[in-house]
Design a protein around this motif. Structure first.
Motif, PDB file in Angstrom:
ATOM      1  N   ILE A 154     -47.182 -12.506-107.771  1.00 22.42           N
ATOM      2  CA  ILE A 154     -47.618 -13.727-107.094  1.00 22.42           C
ATOM      3  C   ILE A 154     -47.685 -14.823-108.141  1.00 22.42           C
ATOM      4  N   ILE A 155     -46.903 -15.871-107.922  1.00 19.39           N
ATOM      5  CA  ILE A 155     -46.832 -16.996-108.850  1.00 19.39           C
ATOM      6  C   ILE A 155     -47.484 -18.201-108.191  1.00 19.39           C
ATOM      7  N   GLY A 156     -48.445 -18.781-108.875  1.00 16.90           N
ATOM      8  CA  GLY A 156     -49.095 -19.987-108.377  1.00 16.90           C
ATOM      9  C   GLY A 156     -48.806 -21.147-109.299  1.00 16.90           C
ATOM     10  N   ASN A 157     -48.078 -22.128-108.793  1.00 15.59           N
ATOM     11  CA  ASN A 157     -47.697 -23.286-109.602  1.00 15.59           C
ATOM     12  C   ASN A 157     -48.515 -24.489-109.165  1.00 15.59           C
ATOM     13  N   SER A 158     -49.328 -25.018-110.082  1.00 14.48           N
ATOM     14  CA  SER A 158     -50.114 -26.203-109.758  1.00 14.48           C
ATOM     15  C   SER A 158     -49.543 -27.453-110.426  1.00 14.48           C
ATOM     16  N   GLY A 159     -48.356 -27.331-110.978  1.00 14.34           N
ATOM     17  CA  GLY A 159     -47.712 -28.468-111.635  1.00 14.34           C
ATOM     18  C   GLY A 159     -46.592 -29.038-110.786  1.00 14.34           C
TER      19      GLY A 159
ATOM     20  N   SER B 102     -50.122 -27.316-106.130  1.00  7.96           N
ATOM     21  CA  SER B 102     -50.272 -28.608-106.814  1.00  7.96           C
ATOM     22  C   SER B 102     -51.433 -29.428-106.258  1.00  7.96           C
ATOM     23  N   LYS B 103     -51.820 -29.189-105.020  1.00  6.77           N
ATOM     24  CA  LYS B 103     -52.930 -29.956-104.460  1.00  6.77           C
ATOM     25  C   LYS B 103     -54.261 -29.624-105.135  1.00  6.77           C
ATOM     26  N   TYR B 104     -54.309 -28.483-105.843  1.00  6.88           N
ATOM     27  CA  TYR B 104     -55.539 -28.108-106.537  1.00  6.88           C
ATOM     28  C   TYR B 104     -55.539 -28.547-107.996  1.00  6.88           C
ATOM     29  N   GLU B 105     -54.404 -29.017-108.467  1.00  4.10           N
ATOM     30  CA  GLU B 105     -54.218 -29.491-109.834  1.00  4.10           C
ATOM     31  C   GLU B 105     -54.967 -28.633-110.839  1.00  4.10           C
ATOM     32  N   CYS B 106     -56.060 -29.105-111.402  1.00  6.37           N
ATOM     33  CA  CYS B 106     -56.751 -28.354-112.461  1.00  6.37           C
ATOM     34  C   CYS B 106     -58.022 -27.668-111.978  1.00  6.37           C
ATOM     35  N   ASN B 107     -58.171 -27.462-110.690  1.00  5.51           N
ATOM     36  CA  ASN B 107     -59.323 -26.747-110.159  1.00  5.51           C
ATOM     37  C   ASN B 107     -59.034 -25.251-110.231  1.00  5.51           C
ATOM     38  N   MET B 108     -59.355 -24.646-111.375  1.00  4.48           N
ATOM     39  CA  MET B 108     -58.992 -23.252-111.622  1.00  4.48           C
ATOM     40  C   MET B 108     -59.616 -22.298-110.612  1.00  4.48           C
ATOM     41  N   TYR B 109     -60.817 -22.596-110.153  1.00  2.00           N
ATOM     42  CA  TYR B 109     -61.447 -21.732-109.161  1.00  2.00           C
ATOM     43  C   TYR B 109     -60.579 -21.622-107.911  1.00  2.00           C
ATOM     44  N   MET B 110     -60.128 -22.756-107.398  1.00  2.00           N
ATOM     45  CA  MET B 110     -59.321 -22.752-106.169  1.00  2.00           C
ATOM     46  C   MET B 110     -57.945 -22.117-106.406  1.00  2.00           C
ATOM     47  N   ILE B 111     -57.396 -22.319-107.580  1.00  2.00           N
ATOM     48  CA  ILE B 111     -56.099 -21.707-107.901  1.00  2.00           C
ATOM     49  C   ILE B 111     -56.223 -20.192-107.874  1.00  2.00           C
ATOM     50  N   TYR B 112     -57.204 -19.651-108.591  1.00  2.00           N
ATOM     51  CA  TYR B 112     -57.376 -18.195-108.609  1.00  2.00           C
ATOM     52  C   TYR B 112     -57.780 -17.654-107.249  1.00  2.00           C
ATOM     53  N   LYS B 113     -58.617 -18.369-106.533  1.00  2.00           N
ATOM     54  CA  LYS B 113     -59.016 -17.921-105.196  1.00  2.00           C
ATOM     55  C   LYS B 113     -57.801 -17.791-104.287  1.00  2.00           C
ATOM     56  N   ASN B 114     -56.937 -18.785-104.294  1.00  2.00           N
ATOM     57  CA  ASN B 114     -55.733 -18.742-103.451  1.00  2.00           C
ATOM     58  C   ASN B 114     -54.800 -17.616-103.861  1.00  2.00           C
ATOM     59  N   LEU B 115     -54.667 -17.373-105.143  1.00  2.00           N
ATOM     60  CA  LEU B 115     -53.800 -16.299-105.613  1.00  2.00           C
ATOM     61  C   LEU B 115     -54.387 -14.932-105.236  1.00  2.00           C
ATOM     62  N   LEU B 116     -55.663 -14.743-105.496  1.00  2.00           N
ATOM     63  CA  LEU B 116     -56.293 -13.451-105.207  1.00  2.00           C
ATOM     64  C   LEU B 116     -56.375 -13.167-103.707  1.00  2.00           C
ATOM     65  N   ASP B 117     -56.469 -14.202-102.900  1.00  2.00           N
ATOM     66  CA  ASP B 117     -56.486 -14.011-101.442  1.00  2.00           C
ATOM     67  C   ASP B 117     -55.181 -13.415-100.926  1.00  2.00           C
ATOM     68  N   LYS B 118     -54.101 -13.560-101.657  1.00  2.00           N
ATOM     69  CA  LYS B 118     -52.793 -13.053-101.227  1.00  2.00           C
ATOM     70  C   LYS B 118     -52.521 -11.617-101.671  1.00  2.00           C
TER      71      LYS B 118
END
Length: 108
Positions: free
Chosen positions: A35-40, A63-79
């Protein structure tokens, strides 16, 4: 079904990301989920679709989460649907056991 998912969040670091993913694929091949999450705003999706299309890779544009690491990891782990998960950062690199053994031989 695979038992392991490898998660790689990335942000505008194409070369580092590609090296990281290649290191994981060289060890695990197609035996795991990725699972690849790109916020750039770089071309990570193009790298995946052109070079790694034979692997079970889920790409998420975060990208909508930009530097909000909590939301980035949450979205990745939810998958994740597997029993185990390995989180790599885009500047990490996995090396195989033989590599470690060769280093130990050189030291001793």
């Amino acid at each position: 079904m695979n038992d392991l998912t490898i998660i790689i969040p990335t942000y505008n670091r194409n070369k580092l990301f590609e090296r990281c993913l290649l290191s994981a694929i060289s060890i695990f091949k197609d035996k795991v989920n990725y699972i690849i999450g790109n916020s750039g705003i770089d071309n990570i999706k193009n790298i995946i679709t052109s070079k790694f299309y034979n692997y079970n890779i889920l790409y998420l544009n975060l990208s909508k989460y930009e530097c909000n690491m909590y939301m980035i990891y949450k979205n990745l782990l939810d998958k994740v649907t597997t029993k185990y998960v390995l989180i790599l950062e885009d500047d990490d690199m996995l090396v195989n056991q033989q590599f470690h053994l060769n280093i130990l031989k050189q030291i001793h």
